[in-house]
Design a protein around this motif. Structure first.
Motif, mmCIF file in Angstrom:
data_model
loop_
_atom_site.group_PDB
_atom_site.id
_atom_site.type_symbol
_atom_site.label_atom_id
_atom_site.label_comp_id
_atom_site.label_asym_id
_atom_site.label_seq_id
_atom_site.Cartn_x
_atom_site.Cartn_y
_atom_site.Cartn_z
ATOM 1 N N LYS A 5 0.814 -1.220 0.000
ATOM 2 C CA LYS A 5 0.000 0.000 0.000
ATOM 3 C C LYS A 5 0.849 1.272 0.000
ATOM 4 C CE LYS A 5 -4.225 -1.880 1.825
ATOM 5 N NZ LYS A 5 -3.949 -3.284 2.160
ATOM 6 N N LEU A 6 2.122 1.134 0.359
ATOM 7 C CA LEU A 6 2.995 2.308 0.433
ATOM 8 C C LEU A 6 4.361 1.962 -0.172
ATOM 9 C CD1 LEU A 6 3.651 5.188 1.767
ATOM 10 C CD2 LEU A 6 4.585 3.863 3.641
ATOM 11 N N CYS A 8 8.123 3.567 -0.574
ATOM 12 C CA CYS A 8 8.975 4.625 -0.058
ATOM 13 C C CYS A 8 10.286 4.658 -0.847
ATOM 14 C CB CYS A 8 9.233 4.307 1.408
ATOM 15 S SG CYS A 8 10.197 5.528 2.216
ATOM 16 N N LYS A 97 1.084 4.870 -8.631
ATOM 17 C CA LYS A 97 -0.051 5.722 -8.240
ATOM 18 C C LYS A 97 -1.349 5.163 -8.817
ATOM 19 C CE LYS A 97 -0.142 10.489 -7.518
ATOM 20 N NZ LYS A 97 0.219 10.634 -6.098
ATOM 21 N N CYS A 101 -1.120 2.805 -4.881
ATOM 22 C CA CYS A 101 -0.080 2.856 -3.841
ATOM 23 C C CYS A 101 0.158 4.294 -3.391
ATOM 24 C CB CYS A 101 1.236 2.306 -4.370
ATOM 25 S SG CYS A 101 1.200 0.569 -4.800
ATOM 26 N N LYS A 102 0.344 4.470 -2.085
ATOM 27 C CA LYS A 102 0.809 5.754 -1.594
ATOM 28 C C LYS A 102 2.308 5.831 -1.837
ATOM 29 C CE LYS A 102 -2.576 7.163 1.796
ATOM 30 N NZ LYS A 102 -2.997 8.299 0.965
ATOM 31 N N ALA A 104 6.058 7.777 -0.980
ATOM 32 C CA ALA A 104 6.778 8.607 -0.009
ATOM 33 C C ALA A 104 8.242 8.752 -0.393
ATOM 34 C CB ALA A 104 6.676 7.986 1.379
ATOM 35 N N ASP A 126 2.894 11.512 -1.583
ATOM 36 C CA ASP A 126 1.964 11.787 -0.494
ATOM 37 C C ASP A 126 2.706 12.273 0.749
ATOM 38 O OD1 ASP A 126 -0.616 10.618 -1.691
ATOM 39 O OD2 ASP A 126 0.866 9.041 -2.026
ATOM 40 N N ASP A 127 3.949 11.810 0.908
ATOM 41 C CA ASP A 127 4.753 12.204 2.062
ATOM 42 C C ASP A 127 6.172 12.475 1.619
ATOM 43 O OD1 ASP A 127 3.794 12.097 4.965
ATOM 44 O OD2 ASP A 127 2.739 10.407 4.041
ATOM 45 N N ILE A 161 4.776 7.137 9.056
ATOM 46 C CA ILE A 161 3.800 7.204 7.956
ATOM 47 C C ILE A 161 2.848 6.010 8.056
ATOM 48 C CG2 ILE A 161 3.430 7.255 5.464
ATOM 49 C CD1 ILE A 161 6.379 8.171 5.177
ATOM 50 N N GLU A 165 -1.199 6.186 8.575
ATOM 51 C CA GLU A 165 -2.078 5.749 7.488
ATOM 52 C C GLU A 165 -2.782 4.427 7.804
ATOM 53 O OE1 GLU A 165 -2.715 7.618 4.846
ATOM 54 O OE2 GLU A 165 -1.309 9.156 5.523
ATOM 55 N N CYS A 172 4.518 -2.293 3.274
ATOM 56 C CA CYS A 172 5.357 -1.186 2.800
ATOM 57 C C CYS A 172 6.556 -1.705 2.003
ATOM 58 C CB CYS A 172 5.890 -0.379 3.977
ATOM 59 S SG CYS A 172 4.600 0.421 4.943
#
Ligand code: MG
Length: 222
Positions: A5-6, A8, A97, A101-102, A104, A126-127, A161, A165, A172
């Motif tokens: 989901k994220l 980085c 995106k 997915c978020k 960072a 997003d971050d 993060i 979230e 991640c």
């Protein structure tokens, strides 16, 4: 929908490459470009790695050297002629995106480099955890708001993060190239060593990608 989901990203050597393909850390590149005394900076760097000064003190010292050299915003922009976005960077970010997915950034780099190479990065990510440079009305460098999340503390940024979230660390991904990515790669569900220059990172990462094209991460994540 990806099980991750994220995602980085590190910046130096991961999202950003040098035109001459020998890029490791932006701070070193900047010291060279501004003709800052290498021995002085090496000595202060050693003090940080031996634990006798903090990251903040190390960064304050080096930024102080740039300030006393009278460095301007334009000088940073001109450094970017030696840099480029990593091959496939924009396509990779857009695909991630699109898959929900978020995104960072957790980086020890200074914001103006990616800001110059990818002016819309704030809309894409997003971050963003960076060191932010400050300039006066004449565009002279005055200092920086230094990140609290470089080196082993990169992992703290990811925890922060994920917690906010409501994402578990196993959902991640982290993508990075160097020694400051070791701790964050350890805690991420999928740690990707990309364009890797550090044996410890190679060891702790779940997978290493040798081809210098970020699109290579897509089939691992999606
Ligand atoms: Mg890096």
């Amino acid at each position: 929908m990806s099980r991750f989901k994220l995602v980085c990203f590190d910046v130096d050597g991961t999202l950003i490459d040098s035109v001459s393909n020998d890029f490791e850390y932006s701070w070193e590149l900047l010291h060279n470009h501004f003709t800052i005394d290498k021995d002085v900076c090496e000595a202060v760097k050693k003090k940080f790695f031996s634990g006798s000064i903090s990251y903040q003190e190390w960064a304050d010292h080096d930024i102080g050297m740039w300030v006393s050299h009278g460095v301007t915003r334009q000088d940073f922009v001109s450094v970017c002629k030696k840099l480029k976005l990593m091959a496939g960077a924009r396509e990779t970010l857009m695909e991630l995106k699109k898959a929900g997915c978020k995104l960072a950034i957790v980086s020890g780099s200074v914001d103006i480099l990616l800001g110059t190479l990818m002016p819309d990065y704030k809309e894409i990510f997003d971050d963003v955890f960076f060191s932010h440079l400050t300039f006066d009305a004449n565009d002279k460098l005055t200092g920086a708001e230094v990140t609290q999340f470089d080196m082993i503390k990169k992992a703290d940024a990811l925890r922060l993060i994920a917690k906010r979230e409501g994402i578990s660390l196993s959902e991640c991904v982290h993508i990075g190239d160097h020694h400051n990515d070791v701790e964050i790669a350890k805690i991420a569900g999928l740690g990707i060593a990309f364009n890797c220059k550090d044996d410890e990172l190679r060891e702790v990462a779940d997978v290493e990608i040798k081809k210098k094209d970020l699109r290579e991460v897509l089939e691992l994540i999606l």
